[in-house]
Design a protein around this motif. Structure first.
Motif, PDB file in Angstrom:
ATOM      1  N   PRO A 180       0.793  -1.234   0.000  1.00 27.57           N
ATOM      2  CA  PRO A 180       0.000   0.000   0.000  1.00 27.57           C
ATOM      3  C   PRO A 180       0.822   1.279   0.000  1.00 27.57           C
ATOM      4  N   ARG A 186      -2.677   1.254  -4.306  1.00 28.86           N
ATOM      5  CA  ARG A 186      -3.882   1.691  -3.599  1.00 28.86           C
ATOM      6  C   ARG A 186      -5.023   1.978  -4.561  1.00 28.86           C
ATOM      7  N   THR A 189      -6.293  -1.591  -5.421  1.00 29.33           N
ATOM      8  CA  THR A 189      -6.905  -2.395  -4.359  1.00 29.33           C
ATOM      9  C   THR A 189      -7.970  -1.661  -3.548  1.00 29.33           C
ATOM     10  N   GLU A 190      -7.956  -0.313  -3.600  1.00 28.40           N
ATOM     11  CA  GLU A 190      -8.909   0.440  -2.801  1.00 28.40           C
ATOM     12  C   GLU A 190      -9.838   1.318  -3.642  1.00 28.40           C
ATOM     13  N   LEU A 194     -13.815   0.553  -4.883  1.00 28.13           N
ATOM     14  CA  LEU A 194     -14.830   1.431  -4.305  1.00 28.13           C
ATOM     15  C   LEU A 194     -15.673   2.083  -5.399  1.00 28.13           C
TER      16      LEU A 194
END
Length: 332
Positions: A180, A186, A189-190, A194
């Motif tokens: 991360p 990021r 994966t984030e 989202l």
């Protein structure tokens, strides 16, 4: 497997009409491994180029396994290039710079295929959007920008993984791809998960489509901007005048000022880069543009480039936009 092969075949038809050979940048990961396998089948003569960044213990073994995989897939050669990764711009940027330099040196005149997928394209568009540098920054990666070829920009990452499984190949999982501390990780994966959740899916393909549309628009604007640049060129100041850098080409303020902003800024950007400017930012470009459209007697604008002894300065002089080399320090 067929989807990856079709993508490589379509790329070769469009950008390699005379056939191979090609080089492939092989990391051992799923994307580059699937690309290599498809290139061997669809193109034939393939040289695998493996860059060992030496950032992790055991990287030499990973590189050796990539060589074995390449030869097992039918590549005509596979070579490893160990590089030293600097620190400028952070580990991500420094590793990328070292990798591209190594591949460019090793390719021996061949185009180099890279395993960037649709998911990579979506991440690139988001990064460009965050930079806020205009349409060019969110055009993403081109399918071919000599010498770099990217046949898999329409293929999802999950598809390359499935192809490796179908071939019975176990791709290398780079620990950095899960760390991360890296912005792109990021995003992967984030942020993108989202966005997929909030917007109901389809975000990555939509971002990739946006990039493609912007590249098409950008190509047309570049042609029109080049025409404007040619119309605006006027003889530069004499090379023996004080403060000049040599055979310069100046631009007509009047011609530039009457052009639409989008074309004018593209023309100025192209002129600056062709004249030796480096690392242009939106702030640089707008400041130079203001010399044309919002001049209130302000002085010149220093842009990156030049030499250790001189800096490049764009200025408005006698109805012309000029770019000259100025001494960095006053002469004794």
């Amino acid at each position: 497997m067929l989807e990856v092969r079709r993508a490589v075949r379509a790329w070769a038809t469009a950008y390699l009409p005379g056939g191979g050979p090609v080089a492939v940048g092989l990391s051992g990961g799923a994307d580059s491994l699937a690309l290599t396998a498809a290139a061997v089948v669809e193109i034939g003569e393939v040289d695998a180029l493996i860059v060992d960044h030496r950032l992790q213990s055991g990287s030499g073994q990973v590189a050796a396994e990539a060589v074995a995989a390449a030869l097992g897939l039918g590549c005509r050669s596979a070579r490893v290039f160990a590089v030293d990764v600097g620190t400028e711009g952070g580990v991500e940027a420094a590793a990328r710079k070292a990798r591209y330099e190594a591949l460019d040196t090793a390719r021996a005149g061949l185009p180099v295929l890279l395993g960037h997928t649709l998911d990579d394209q979506a991440e690139t568009v988001l990064l460009g959007l965050a930079r806020g540098s205009g349409g060019r920054s969110i055009q993403g990666m081109a399918a071919y920008a000599e010498p770099w070829g990217r046949p898999l920009l329409g293929v999802r990452r999950a598809t390359t993984r499935q192809m490796c499984a179908d071939l019975g190949r176990t791709p290398h999982e780079d620990p950095h791809n899960l760390s991360p501390e890296f912005t792109r990780v990021r995003l992967r994966t984030e942020v993108l998960p989202l966005l997929e959740d909030v917007l109901g899916g389809g975000v990555a393909p939509a971002l990739a489509r946006t990039a493609e549309q912007l590249r098409e628009d950008g190509a047309l604007l570049d042609v029109l901007a080049e025409e404007l640049l040619e119309a605006a060129r006027v003889p530069g100041v004499a090379a023996d005048e004080p403060g000049t850098a040599g055979d310069e080409v100046a631009l007509s303020i009047e011609t530039l000022a009457t052009a639409p902003a989008a074309l004018r800024r593209r023309a100025i950007r192209s002129w600056l880069l062709d004249s030796g400017a480096k690392a242009l930012t939106d702030r640089h470009l707008r400041a130079v543009d203001a010399l044309v459209t919002a001049w209130r007697g302000q002085g010149g604008v220093a842009v990156g480039g030049g030499s250790p002894d001189t800096r490049l300065v764009a200025a408005r002089e006698h109805g012309r936009l000029t770019l000259r080399g100025h001494d960095r320090c006053p002469r004794e």
